[in-house]
Scaffold this motif. Structure first.
Motif, PDB file in Angstrom:
ATOM      1  N   LYS A 167       7.379   0.638  -3.984  1.00  0.00           N
ATOM      2  CA  LYS A 167       8.727   1.050  -4.323  1.00  0.00           C
ATOM      3  C   LYS A 167       9.105   2.295  -3.524  1.00  0.00           C
ATOM      4  CE  LYS A 167      12.647   1.618  -6.477  1.00  0.00           C
ATOM      5  NZ  LYS A 167      13.829   0.809  -6.070  1.00  0.00           N
ATOM      6  N   LEU A 168      10.213   2.228  -2.780  1.00  0.00           N
ATOM      7  CA  LEU A 168      10.686   3.337  -1.965  1.00  0.00           C
ATOM      8  C   LEU A 168      11.860   3.998  -2.687  1.00  0.00           C
ATOM      9  CD1 LEU A 168      10.644   1.486   1.486  1.00  0.00           C
ATOM     10  CD2 LEU A 168       8.865   2.992   0.559  1.00  0.00           C
ATOM     11  N   ILE A 169      11.739   5.278  -2.989  1.00  0.00           N
ATOM     12  CA  ILE A 169      12.742   6.003  -3.776  1.00  0.00           C
ATOM     13  C   ILE A 169      13.665   6.779  -2.849  1.00  0.00           C
ATOM     14  CG2 ILE A 169      13.147   7.657  -5.632  1.00  0.00           C
ATOM     15  CD1 ILE A 169      11.583   5.265  -6.579  1.00  0.00           C
ATOM     16  N   THR A 170      14.937   6.421  -2.810  1.00  0.00           N
ATOM     17  CA  THR A 170      15.916   7.130  -1.989  1.00  0.00           C
ATOM     18  C   THR A 170      16.349   8.426  -2.699  1.00  0.00           C
ATOM     19  OG1 THR A 170      17.834   6.060  -2.994  1.00  0.00           O
ATOM     20  CG2 THR A 170      16.784   4.926  -1.117  1.00  0.00           C
ATOM     21  N   VAL A 171      17.064   9.281  -1.965  1.00  0.00           N
ATOM     22  CA  VAL A 171      17.570  10.512  -2.559  1.00  0.00           C
ATOM     23  C   VAL A 171      18.544  10.191  -3.696  1.00  0.00           C
ATOM     24  CG1 VAL A 171      18.899  12.615  -2.134  1.00  0.00           C
ATOM     25  CG2 VAL A 171      17.245  11.825  -0.433  1.00  0.00           C
ATOM     26  N   LYS A 172      19.382   9.200  -3.506  1.00  0.00           N
ATOM     27  CA  LYS A 172      20.325   8.806  -4.556  1.00  0.00           C
ATOM     28  C   LYS A 172      19.578   8.386  -5.818  1.00  0.00           C
ATOM     29  CE  LYS A 172      24.225   5.623  -5.404  1.00  0.00           C
ATOM     30  NZ  LYS A 172      23.629   4.703  -6.385  1.00  0.00           N
ATOM     31  N   GLU A 173      18.537   7.572  -5.660  1.00  0.00           N
ATOM     32  CA  GLU A 173      17.759   7.145  -6.825  1.00  0.00           C
ATOM     33  C   GLU A 173      17.042   8.329  -7.461  1.00  0.00           C
ATOM     34  OE1 GLU A 173      16.152   2.711  -6.110  1.00  0.00           O
ATOM     35  OE2 GLU A 173      15.692   4.087  -4.464  1.00  0.00           O
TER      36      GLU A 173
ATOM     37  N   CYS B 258     -13.570  -5.851  -2.117  1.00  0.00           N
ATOM     38  CA  CYS B 258     -13.865  -5.694  -3.544  1.00  0.00           C
ATOM     39  C   CYS B 258     -13.356  -6.903  -4.311  1.00  0.00           C
ATOM     40  CB  CYS B 258     -13.190  -4.436  -4.088  1.00  0.00           C
ATOM     41  SG  CYS B 258     -13.740  -2.901  -3.314  1.00  0.00           S
ATOM     42  N   ASP B 259     -14.112  -7.321  -5.292  1.00  0.00           N
ATOM     43  CA  ASP B 259     -13.712  -8.467  -6.115  1.00  0.00           C
ATOM     44  C   ASP B 259     -12.578  -8.087  -7.063  1.00  0.00           C
ATOM     45  OD1 ASP B 259     -15.694  -9.959  -4.896  1.00  0.00           O
ATOM     46  OD2 ASP B 259     -17.169  -9.588  -6.492  1.00  0.00           O
ATOM     47  N   GLY B 260     -11.925  -9.110  -7.599  1.00  0.00           N
ATOM     48  CA  GLY B 260     -10.926  -8.896  -8.627  1.00  0.00           C
ATOM     49  C   GLY B 260      -9.553  -8.552  -8.082  1.00  0.00           C
ATOM     50  N   LYS B 261      -8.661  -8.158  -8.988  1.00  0.00           N
ATOM     51  CA  LYS B 261      -7.293  -7.806  -8.617  1.00  0.00           C
ATOM     52  C   LYS B 261      -7.294  -6.448  -7.925  1.00  0.00           C
ATOM     53  CE  LYS B 261      -2.620  -7.201 -10.482  1.00  0.00           C
ATOM     54  NZ  LYS B 261      -2.028  -7.986  -9.382  1.00  0.00           N
ATOM     55  N   LEU B 262      -6.496  -6.339  -6.874  1.00  0.00           N
ATOM     56  CA  LEU B 262      -6.428  -5.100  -6.092  1.00  0.00           C
ATOM     57  C   LEU B 262      -5.084  -4.413  -6.320  1.00  0.00           C
ATOM     58  CD1 LEU B 262      -7.919  -6.365  -2.686  1.00  0.00           C
ATOM     59  CD2 LEU B 262      -9.141  -5.411  -4.665  1.00  0.00           C
ATOM     60  N   GLU B 263      -5.116  -3.118  -6.572  1.00  0.00           N
ATOM     61  CA  GLU B 263      -3.907  -2.321  -6.763  1.00  0.00           C
ATOM     62  C   GLU B 263      -3.809  -1.314  -5.630  1.00  0.00           C
ATOM     63  OE1 GLU B 263      -0.745  -1.162  -7.270  1.00  0.00           O
ATOM     64  OE2 GLU B 263      -1.125  -2.171  -9.191  1.00  0.00           O
ATOM     65  N   PHE B 264      -2.862  -1.522  -4.724  1.00  0.00           N
ATOM     66  CA  PHE B 264      -2.735  -0.702  -3.523  1.00  0.00           C
ATOM     67  C   PHE B 264      -1.892   0.560  -3.724  1.00  0.00           C
ATOM     68  CE2 PHE B 264      -3.569  -3.629   0.399  1.00  0.00           C
ATOM     69  CZ  PHE B 264      -4.913  -3.679   0.054  1.00  0.00           C
ATOM     70  N   ASP B 265      -1.112   0.606  -4.810  1.00  0.00           N
ATOM     71  CA  ASP B 265      -0.235   1.768  -5.019  1.00  0.00           C
ATOM     72  C   ASP B 265      -0.257   2.171  -6.489  1.00  0.00           C
ATOM     73  OD1 ASP B 265       1.582   3.751  -4.092  1.00  0.00           O
ATOM     74  OD2 ASP B 265       3.282   2.561  -4.812  1.00  0.00           O
ATOM     75  N   PRO B 266      -1.430   2.535  -7.000  1.00  0.00           N
ATOM     76  CA  PRO B 266      -1.534   2.897  -8.411  1.00  0.00           C
ATOM     77  C   PRO B 266      -0.838   4.229  -8.682  1.00  0.00           C
ATOM     78  CG  PRO B 266      -3.593   3.390  -7.292  1.00  0.00           C
ATOM     79  CD  PRO B 266      -2.726   2.664  -6.299  1.00  0.00           C
ATOM     80  N   PRO B 267      -0.604   4.566  -9.942  1.00  0.00           N
ATOM     81  CA  PRO B 267       0.060   5.829 -10.273  1.00  0.00           C
ATOM     82  C   PRO B 267      -0.591   7.060  -9.637  1.00  0.00           C
ATOM     83  CG  PRO B 267      -0.054   4.435 -12.216  1.00  0.00           C
ATOM     84  CD  PRO B 267      -0.832   3.733 -11.146  1.00  0.00           C
ATOM     85  N   ALA B 268      -1.901   7.072  -9.549  1.00  0.00           N
ATOM     86  CA  ALA B 268      -2.583   8.232  -8.951  1.00  0.00           C
ATOM     87  C   ALA B 268      -2.192   8.394  -7.480  1.00  0.00           C
ATOM     88  CB  ALA B 268      -4.094   8.083  -9.077  1.00  0.00           C
ATOM     89  N   ASN B 269      -2.055   7.283  -6.769  1.00  0.00           N
ATOM     90  CA  ASN B 269      -1.624   7.341  -5.373  1.00  0.00           C
ATOM     91  C   ASN B 269      -0.179   7.832  -5.264  1.00  0.00           C
ATOM     92  OD1 ASN B 269      -4.103   6.113  -4.956  1.00  0.00           O
ATOM     93  ND2 ASN B 269      -3.316   4.679  -3.430  1.00  0.00           N
TER      94      ASN B 269
ATOM     95  N   ALA C  84       0.826  -1.208   0.000  1.00  0.00           N
ATOM     96  CA  ALA C  84       0.000   0.000   0.000  1.00  0.00           C
ATOM     97  C   ALA C  84       0.862   1.261   0.000  1.00  0.00           C
ATOM     98  CB  ALA C  84      -0.946   0.001   1.194  1.00  0.00           C
ATOM     99  N   THR C  85       0.326   2.329  -0.559  1.00  0.00           N
ATOM    100  CA  THR C  85       1.014   3.619  -0.642  1.00  0.00           C
ATOM    101  C   THR C  85       1.472   4.081   0.738  1.00  0.00           C
ATOM    102  OG1 THR C  85      -0.384   4.213  -2.512  1.00  0.00           O
ATOM    103  CG2 THR C  85       0.806   6.003  -1.421  1.00  0.00           C
TER     104      THR C  85
END
Length: 781
Positions: free
Chosen positions: A447-453, A369-380, A128-129
């Motif tokens: 995905k966690l983005i570090t300062v270096k990344e 909710c039924d179906g595949k769940l996306e916890f961190d979509p682009p909008a989030n 999750a986001t």
């Protein structure tokens, strides 16, 4: 002097004011009364207790035999059901559905459970986001963004069948020494109230059958002295009260603290007189985890658990979390005449009313909710990025930022430069996994983005980035865990986990890199082991050898940009003036690295403003900007933050007088972006008394607004203010005093740009219904 009494609401056309809708309806009451009338005592107790799903699991799967053994009468709550798991979202949903199926088919009353979780940085669940921590979110001064964030949190939680969050945290924190400082929205009641109302509104939505119920915590005055009645009512209660009356929060969690020599969970004064009578709260009260047991074990106010259970129930705690420890003993308390069944029945009713409001008592409750769940979509992720950008505060800049195109070589150093452990706060999913559960977490989900990344993602091919950690977070014994509370040394294991796979820092190599570069970016601060519940460290300077290392970087003669990722302000007064720039990034969440890179490179313009006063020393005192600016204690004031552009304030307008019973009066001014870069200014409205000896604080926030301006653009900003916002709690009455008040427009609490005085005409105003108008409104044209 004649007094004006207001027994109801003024016909307010402005402000966000009390709506305070009832917890229940006649239809819900009838349904709940019918259920309670047929319940056995065991079934009643089950509805006011919580447990953990791990108690029902065998070899990673739900055991129906365990269900029949442990929850044969049903259960009220499953506690923190997601933060300890590594299940895929669909697996988590299916497990919730499986448990609810058991409850709805194999228990006599067929009542589903509430599955609750933490949510201050998003749904604390795998994949999750992860939004920035609340202390940073407060520095956005952006309630609209908070509401959008928590709406996504509610969607994720509902998707797996979770209907209840133990959030938001509304404690005012006025010292960076408090280990839970990071969870707060800072030191000010008005700002915390605005952010809290937005949090609850987004989480709950317009219909609790589709939203997630919020819990306001920790009631009240946690982490501070709360024995000054005027300060308690006016400041520490305000965020809770605003969330209840404006946003419709109907669940409260008392703190682990004390009030008038009694633990909060055993305090009739706090939970009955103040909460239910003075604040007119009619909802559910749940205990903090283990708090009822603590009445006996920690505070020694009960001779046994039976007495502790009775004390909590009589005080007004409806539900025991997180394990059925004390409340199963309530039948013994009835026999000893320590509590009555009627009081227990009322608690059961409130528990069931909440379930009805959440849709769990419907004929066919919707579970996930039924179906595949996306916890961190682009909008989030976009929201997480925007929140991080707006939360980061530029404290100092000699012109080095934004970095010029002429810079071709950058040295990046520091323990938080390439580590995810400086991105994350306590009560995140990752925080639960690493500290409380002593387990690793997946840095790629989310995905966690570090300062270096982030810099690698943003820098052009013509810029060379040299990286060497240079130093560690801390010395061996710089921080400690409260082993008396937790029974093991979690901290040493977490510290080892934070440096797992990392090469030993090479300070000489880092300094060599610095000498050959155009600029040095030093990303310092804390990690999960140094800040959070159950953790403490010595002092509030940069931990370990970090300060000494920064001094060596400065000695190279190259410009040093000091970036701090931490859950608190860290004292840097001995080195800050020698740095080319100083940035407070807090704990910026999953998109923190991209946000930081864009701010450094000028792809984004800083707009964050401090939600706390920034201390100059390590003196262990509470700092409150309302007491006035003390340069010996404070380096940067509440509300402060720099931009890459400049703003000009002008043309202040306010009528010289208004009658005290009027709905509102206007304060307007012009704001211009007088620089060459587009930006956003957070304008702040303050009020001050005009006479010495006033019972008002010297300065207090009464409004704010983010204003977006193109380079050279000018807009008119207008606040609508209610005289009721000047209310004080004096001799157990809510009073608005007539007389003169000075209103100030500032870029911070100590940078006042415009001001004027207005007279409140008429007689003293008494608000018999208590505080009703909480906020001013603002329009921008």
């Amino acid at each position: 002097m004649r007094k004006i009494f207001l027994t109801g609401m003024l016909a307010m056309s402005i402000g966000v004011f009390s709506q305070n809708k009832p917890f229940s309806t006649p239809e819900i009451d009838a349904k709940v009364d019918s259920i309670v009338s047929m319940m056995t005592m065991n079934e009643k107790l089950a509805q006011i207790e919580g447990t953990r799903i791990r108690e029902l699991m065998v070899d990673g799967k739900l055991s129906i035999e365990k269900c029949r053994e442990l929850i044969p009468y049903g259960i009220g709550h499953f506690c923190q059901f997601a933060s300890g798991e590594t299940m895929q979202p669909e697996q988590l949903r299916d497990l919730v559905r499986e448990i609810q199926h058991f409850l709805m088919t194999e228990t006599r009353l067929k009542i589903p459970a509430i599955f609750h979780e933490e949510a201050i940085t998003g749904f604390a669940s795998y994949k999750a986001t992860t939004f920035p921590q609340q202390i940073g979110v407060a520095c956005t001064w952006n309630p609209d963004l908070v509401e959008k964030n928590t709406a996504t949190t509610a969607a994720n939680m509902r998707a797996v069948g979770s209907t209840y969050a133990l959030s938001p945290m509304l404690d005012l924190s006025r010292t960076a020494h408090w280990n839970r400082h990071q969870e707060s929205y800072g030191e000010d009641a008005y700002l915390t109230s605005r952010m809290g109302v937005a949090f609850v509104s987004g989480l709950q939505g317009d219909d609790l059958k589709k939203g997630v119920a919020a819990t306001v915590k920790h009631f009240a005055g946690y982490g501070t002295a709360n024995n000054n009645e005027k300060v308690l009512y006016e400041e520490y209660l305000m965020p809770h009260e605003a969330c209840m009356k404006v946003a419709g929060a109907k669940t409260v969690m008392p703190s682990y603290g004390m009030y008038k020599a009694l633990p909060m969970s055993a305090s009739p004064t706090m939970l009955d007189q103040i909460l239910r009578r003075d604040l007119d709260f009619d909802g559910l009260v749940v205990s903090d985890y283990g708090a009822i047991n603590g009445i006996m074990t920690r505070y020694k106010r009960a001779e046994d658990l039976t007495t502790a259970a009775a004390m909590a129930m009589n005080a007004g705690v409806d539900v025991e979390l997180s394990s059925p420890t004390a409340y199963p003993l309530l039948p013994d308390a009835i026999k000893k005449e320590l509590v009555t069944e009627e009081i227990i029945n009322n608690a059961v009713k409130r528990s069931l009313i909440l379930k009805a409001r959440l849709g769990l008592l419907d004929k066919k409750p919707v579970i996930g909710c039924d179906g595949k769940l996306e916890f961190d979509p682009p909008a989030n992720r976009k929201l997480a990025y925007e929140t991080a950008v707006q939360s980061i505060v530029l404290l100092q800049n000699n012109g080095i930022l934004p970095l010029k195109k002429s810079i071709k070589k950058i040295t990046l150093v520091g323990p938080n430069a390439a580590s995810v452990y400086g991105l994350l706060g306590d009560y995140t999913y990752q925080g639960f996994r690493s500290f409380w559960n002593q387990s690793d977490f997946d840095i790629n989900n989310p995905k966690l983005i570090t300062v270096k990344e982030g810099l690698e993602n943003r820098l052009g091919k013509n810029v060379k980035l040299l990286y060497e950690r240079g130093c560690d977070w801390s010395a061996a014994m710089d921080e400690k865990v409260d082993t008396a509370s937790f029974g093991d040394d979690r901290l040493s294991k977490l510290k080892l986990r934070a440096i797992k796979g990392l090469a030993k820092p090479d300070p000489k190599k880092a300094l060599d890199f610095a000498k050959q570069s155009d600029v040095v970016i030093a990303v310092m601060g804390e990690n999960l082991s140094q800040n959070g519940e159950g953790r403490a460290r010595k002092g509030i300077r940069l931990p370990g050898d970090q300060e000494a290392f920064v001094k060596k970087l400065i000695a190279t003669g190259k410009p040093v940009i000091l970036v701090m990722m931490s859950g608190r302000q860290e004292v840097i007064s001995t080195i800050s003036d020698k740095c080319a720039a100083v940035i407070q990034a807090w704990l910026p969440g999953e998109e923190g690295g991209n946000a930081m890179a864009d701010l450094l490179l000028g792809n984004a313009n800083p707009s964050g403003k401090l939600s706390v006063s920034y201390p100059r020393t390590e003196k262990e005192v509470e700092i409150n900007y309302q007491d006035g600016f003390n340069k010996d204690l404070v380096q940067w004031p509440f509300g402060y933050g720099l931009s890459y552009t400049n703003y000009t304030y002008s043309n202040f307008k306010m009528n010289p007088s208004v009658h005290i019973s009027e709905n509102s009066f206007d304060i307007s001014f012009e704001l211009k972006n007088s620089g060459k870069i587009d930006g956003t200014e957070v304008v702040q409205l303050y009020v001050s008394p005009t006479v010495a000896g006033s019972t008002l604080k010297p300065i207090a926030l009464k409004g704010f607004q983010r204003v977006d301006l193109k380079a050279g653009e000018q807009k008119m900003v207008k606040f609508k203010v209610s005289p009721q916002q000047l209310v004080q709690y004096i001799n157990k009455e809510w009073v608005v005093e007539p007389g003169n008040y000075e209103f100030k427009i500032g870029a911070s609490s100590n940078d006042i740009k415009l001001k004027g005085t207005i007279e409140m005409k008429g007689n003293k105003l008494i608000l018999n219904k208590g505080r009703q108008v909480f906020f001013s409104e603002c329009s921008v044209k």
